[in-house]
Design a protein around this motif. Structure first.
Motif, PDB file in Angstrom:
ATOM      1  N   THR A  64       0.832  -1.206   0.000  1.00  0.00           N
ATOM      2  CA  THR A  64       0.000   0.000   0.000  1.00  0.00           C
ATOM      3  C   THR A  64       0.861   1.248   0.000  1.00  0.00           C
ATOM      4  N   THR A  65       1.922   1.257   0.779  1.00  0.00           N
ATOM      5  CA  THR A  65       2.844   2.395   0.778  1.00  0.00           C
ATOM      6  C   THR A  65       3.439   2.597  -0.610  1.00  0.00           C
ATOM      7  N   TYR A  66       3.873   1.510  -1.234  1.00  0.00           N
ATOM      8  CA  TYR A  66       4.429   1.579  -2.584  1.00  0.00           C
ATOM      9  C   TYR A  66       3.395   2.151  -3.563  1.00  0.00           C
ATOM     10  N   ALA A  67       2.172   1.632  -3.495  1.00  0.00           N
ATOM     11  CA  ALA A  67       1.127   2.072  -4.416  1.00  0.00           C
ATOM     12  C   ALA A  67       0.773   3.545  -4.205  1.00  0.00           C
ATOM     13  N   LEU A  68       0.658   3.968  -2.949  1.00  0.00           N
ATOM     14  CA  LEU A  68       0.349   5.373  -2.667  1.00  0.00           C
ATOM     15  C   LEU A  68       1.484   6.290  -3.109  1.00  0.00           C
ATOM     16  N   ASP A  69       2.712   5.864  -2.914  1.00  0.00           N
ATOM     17  CA  ASP A  69       3.855   6.648  -3.398  1.00  0.00           C
ATOM     18  C   ASP A  69       3.831   6.749  -4.924  1.00  0.00           C
ATOM     19  N   ASP A  70       3.400   5.683  -5.584  1.00  0.00           N
ATOM     20  CA  ASP A  70       3.283   5.704  -7.043  1.00  0.00           C
ATOM     21  C   ASP A  70       2.179   6.675  -7.485  1.00  0.00           C
ATOM     22  N   ARG A  72       1.199   9.290  -5.896  1.00  0.00           N
ATOM     23  CA  ARG A  72       1.753  10.632  -5.672  1.00  0.00           C
ATOM     24  C   ARG A  72       2.753  10.997  -6.776  1.00  0.00           C
ATOM     25  N   ALA A  73       3.642  10.085  -7.121  1.00  0.00           N
ATOM     26  CA  ALA A  73       4.666  10.360  -8.129  1.00  0.00           C
ATOM     27  C   ALA A  73       4.045  10.657  -9.491  1.00  0.00           C
ATOM     28  N   ARG A  74       2.877  10.087  -9.752  1.00  0.00           N
ATOM     29  CA  ARG A  74       2.203  10.324 -11.026  1.00  0.00           C
ATOM     30  C   ARG A  74       1.204  11.472 -10.945  1.00  0.00           C
ATOM     31  N   SER A  75       1.203  12.208  -9.822  1.00  0.00           N
ATOM     32  CA  SER A  75       0.343  13.387  -9.616  1.00  0.00           C
ATOM     33  C   SER A  75      -1.133  13.066  -9.830  1.00  0.00           C
ATOM     34  N   LEU A  76      -1.552  11.919  -9.296  1.00  0.00           N
ATOM     35  CA  LEU A  76      -2.948  11.506  -9.389  1.00  0.00           C
ATOM     36  C   LEU A  76      -3.620  11.641  -8.034  1.00  0.00           C
ATOM     37  N   SER A  83     -11.547  -1.297   1.860  1.00  0.00           N
ATOM     38  CA  SER A  83     -11.588  -1.035   3.303  1.00  0.00           C
ATOM     39  C   SER A  83     -10.193  -1.045   3.924  1.00  0.00           C
ATOM     40  N   TYR A  84      -9.291  -1.899   3.424  1.00  0.00           N
ATOM     41  CA  TYR A  84      -7.925  -1.909   3.954  1.00  0.00           C
ATOM     42  C   TYR A  84      -7.261  -0.555   3.699  1.00  0.00           C
ATOM     43  N   THR A  85      -7.392  -0.044   2.480  1.00  0.00           N
ATOM     44  CA  THR A  85      -6.797   1.245   2.144  1.00  0.00           C
ATOM     45  C   THR A  85      -7.400   2.355   2.992  1.00  0.00           C
ATOM     46  N   GLN A  86      -8.698   2.323   3.200  1.00  0.00           N
ATOM     47  CA  GLN A  86      -9.351   3.337   4.041  1.00  0.00           C
ATOM     48  C   GLN A  86      -8.756   3.330   5.446  1.00  0.00           C
ATOM     49  N   GLN A  94      -0.049  11.086   6.361  1.00  0.00           N
ATOM     50  CA  GLN A  94       0.830  11.732   5.385  1.00  0.00           C
ATOM     51  C   GLN A  94       0.349  11.513   3.946  1.00  0.00           C
ATOM     52  N   TYR A  95      -0.625  10.623   3.764  1.00  0.00           N
ATOM     53  CA  TYR A  95      -1.179  10.386   2.435  1.00  0.00           C
ATOM     54  C   TYR A  95      -2.549  11.053   2.233  1.00  0.00           C
ATOM     55  N   ALA A  96      -3.032  11.779   3.222  1.00  0.00           N
ATOM     56  CA  ALA A  96      -4.360  12.398   3.135  1.00  0.00           C
ATOM     57  C   ALA A  96      -4.474  13.354   1.955  1.00  0.00           C
TER      58      ALA A  96
END
Length: 104
Positions: A64-70, A72-76, A83-86, A94-96
């Motif tokens: 999930t950290t990897y995916a969220l960083d991705d 962010r890196a793609r400005s999406l 539910s897990y991500t929520q 820091q991902y809000a």
């Protein structure tokens, strides 16, 4: 997912664009995934899954950290249907800033 027990090393994390999923792989076997849908400017995380033989090792959190960083890196922006991500976002504020604005 596999029922066999394989290595305890660090997973290889990747975005599988064709499969519309992020994957965590150990010794060539996918042991975790996040299914997603991509729309213009937005990624929707639909489902997170970890092979039961690997649960409790933090793989879902690493993926999930990897995916969220991705994202962010793609400005999406992110729509967390999963539910897990929520829950992860509640614990990792820091991902809000990635959350998409609600539609009106």
């Amino acid at each position: 997912m596999s029922d066999q027990i394989i290595g305890d090393g660090e997973p290889a994390l990747a975005r599988d664009t064709a499969g519309r999923r992020y994957t965590a792989t150990l010794d060539g076997v996918v042991v975790g995934l996040i299914d997603y849908d991509e729309r213009p400017g937005t990624v929707v995380f639909l489902h997170t899954e970890t092979d039961p033989a690997y649960q409790g090792r933090g793989l879902a959190g690493k993926l999930t950290t990897y995916a969220l960083d991705d994202v962010r890196a793609r400005s999406l922006s992110l729509v967390p249907v999963c539910s897990y991500t929520q829950h992860f976002l509640v614990e990792h504020s820091q991902y809000a800033d990635l959350l998409a604005e609600p539609s009106s």
